[in-house]
Design a protein around this motif. Structure first.
Motif, mmCIF file in Angstrom:
data_model
loop_
_atom_site.group_PDB
_atom_site.id
_atom_site.type_symbol
_atom_site.label_atom_id
_atom_site.label_comp_id
_atom_site.label_asym_id
_atom_site.label_seq_id
_atom_site.Cartn_x
_atom_site.Cartn_y
_atom_site.Cartn_z
ATOM 1 N N PRO A 63 4.380 3.722 3.315
ATOM 2 C CA PRO A 63 4.598 4.267 4.653
ATOM 3 C C PRO A 63 4.755 3.209 5.735
ATOM 4 N N VAL A 64 5.043 3.703 6.930
ATOM 5 C CA VAL A 64 5.098 2.956 8.204
ATOM 6 C C VAL A 64 6.468 2.297 8.432
ATOM 7 N N PHE A 81 3.929 -1.002 5.121
ATOM 8 C CA PHE A 81 2.639 -1.399 4.555
ATOM 9 C C PHE A 81 2.870 -2.310 3.352
ATOM 10 N N ALA A 82 3.473 -3.453 3.604
ATOM 11 C CA ALA A 82 3.804 -4.386 2.526
ATOM 12 C C ALA A 82 3.971 -5.779 3.110
ATOM 13 N N LEU A 108 -4.048 -5.917 5.660
ATOM 14 C CA LEU A 108 -3.370 -4.998 4.747
ATOM 15 C C LEU A 108 -4.333 -4.471 3.688
ATOM 16 N N SER A 109 -5.290 -5.295 3.281
ATOM 17 C CA SER A 109 -6.253 -4.877 2.272
ATOM 18 C C SER A 109 -7.183 -3.768 2.767
ATOM 19 N N VAL A 148 0.869 -1.179 0.000
ATOM 20 C CA VAL A 148 0.000 0.000 0.000
ATOM 21 C C VAL A 148 0.901 1.222 0.000
ATOM 22 N N GLN A 149 0.610 2.177 -0.873
ATOM 23 C CA GLN A 149 1.481 3.333 -1.010
ATOM 24 C C GLN A 149 0.655 4.564 -1.366
ATOM 25 N N TYR A 150 1.312 5.736 -1.334
ATOM 26 C CA TYR A 150 0.668 6.951 -1.846
ATOM 27 C C TYR A 150 1.638 7.649 -2.784
ATOM 28 N N ASP A 151 1.075 8.453 -3.669
ATOM 29 C CA ASP A 151 1.836 9.002 -4.787
ATOM 30 C C ASP A 151 2.164 10.478 -4.665
ATOM 31 N N SER A 152 1.622 11.161 -3.630
ATOM 32 C CA SER A 152 1.862 12.593 -3.486
ATOM 33 C C SER A 152 1.486 13.009 -2.077
#
Length: 347
Positions: free
Chosen positions: A87-88, A123-124, A324-325, A9-13
């Motif tokens: 993150p995390v 988060f993986a 995680l989902s 899980v990630q974010y792009d900005s």
């Protein structure tokens, strides 16, 4: 595992909160593996450990306020170093790969680790961790209990040992401490550690958590929404030798009349004003001090906390667990600011 993919899980900005943790079009990015992907989550390459690192198959991770603050941009442009960002940093898992210079860990070891905060990765399904901040986890310590410890537990321990001078062998002096936000991530560990060091603990929290905080060992617990709680006064009239300040929005004028002659306030969320106040107090030779805390994590301290959990002397209060989902739901929970203890994501 080189070349294989993992769920993450990630974010792009910057910005976007929990909704931004839903990445775009995982199918387009990795069509050959999309049938195994989580809905709205991405598959990314499993990282390879450097020579002084271990590869972990993660079992649990714990979110801290600093994680969503990084996403919000409070440390822009320094963090994150690049996008997209997973993150995390607080995790528990099993060693499944070791770098060439790793000496004290081997494949199959169950561990607790603090990942490099600028690099993230918690988060993986897999993450790499430095051996220097990875400690073995006894079977008595569950993955969620271990994952809660690194940032929150180490922060509480550092506040009490360095700033307050707490001793855990019975040789320390008796002192009165106040823990604000005592049912939160750092606060609930601080209450327990302070009592292990034979300190008198006054604590503030919301009304719904008063019995919980009493159960953690606090001698006095005050609802922060009451007049007494807002003023931070001890119900027994004690002055505080130290304040473990885990809340926000409380000014020096509230703390100062409640402190003993040489009382200090240790602030875990320092602002520019905190640092300015710290400098001014030093220049004025003030006996009462406001001290900003910058965490200096060490493996021996993390191992100390893990052993306390193993021995039943310290516990991680888990607010809630998410797969995680459903990481975005966990993210929203921690951003709400009213979690009791730790919010855990399980892999």
């Amino acid at each position: 595992m080189f070349g294989k993919l993992m769920h993450a899980v990630q974010y792009d900005s910057y910005g976007g909160g929990a909704a931004a943790l839903k990445p775009t079009d995982a199918y387009r990015l990795y069509p050959l593996f999309s049938e195994n992907s989580f809905q709205d989550h991405v598959d990314v390459p499993i990282p390879s450990p450097k020579k002084d690192e271990v590869l972990l198959k993660l079992e649990a991770s714990s979110i801290n306020p600093v994680d969503w603050k990084i996403q919000k941009g409070i440390l822009r442009p320094f963090l994150p170093r690049k996008f997209p960002f997973i993150p995390v940093s607080d995790v528990a898992g099993e060693v499944v790969g070791v770098g060439s210079e790793v000496k004290n860990l081997k494949e199959g070891d169950k561990v607790v680790a603090m990942l490099n905060v600028p690099s993230g990765g918690g988060f993986a399904e897999y993450a790499t961790a430095s051996e220097s901040l990875t400690v073995k986890r006894p079977s008595e310590v569950s993955p969620p209990d271990g994952a809660g410890l690194p940032i929150a537990g180490l922060t509480a321990l550092q506040m009490l040992t360095r700033a307050v001078g707490i001793k855990f062998d019975g040789s320390g002096k008796r002192a009165n401490v106040l823990v604000t936000a005592a049912s939160g991530g750092v606060g609930h560990y601080a209450v327990q550690l302070a009592k292990l060091g034979d300190l008198h603990v006054t604590a503030t929290c919301g009304a719904r958590n008063i019995e919980l905080v009493k159960g953690l060992g606090a001698d006095e617990v005050v609802d922060y929404k009451t007049t007494e709680g807002a003023s931070l006064k001890s119900p027994s009239g004690l002055k505080y030798d130290a304040v473990i300040h885990c809340a926000t929005g409380i000014g020096w004028s509230v703390f100062e009349p409640n402190l003993s002659e040489n009382g200090i306030v240790i602030d875990i969320t320092p602002t520019a004003g905190t640092f300015l106040n710290f400098v001014l107090k030093k220049l004025m030779w003030s006996k009462k001090q406001l001290v900003p805390l910058v965490l200096s994590p060490k493996a021996e301290n993390l191992d100390f906390l893990v052993q306390l959990v193993k021995d039943g002397k310290l516990k991680t209060v888990v607010d809630s667990k998410y797969p995680l989902s459903k990481a975005e739901d966990a993210w929203a929970k921690i951003m709400d600011g009213h979690a009791t203890g730790k919010v855990i994501v399980e892999m």
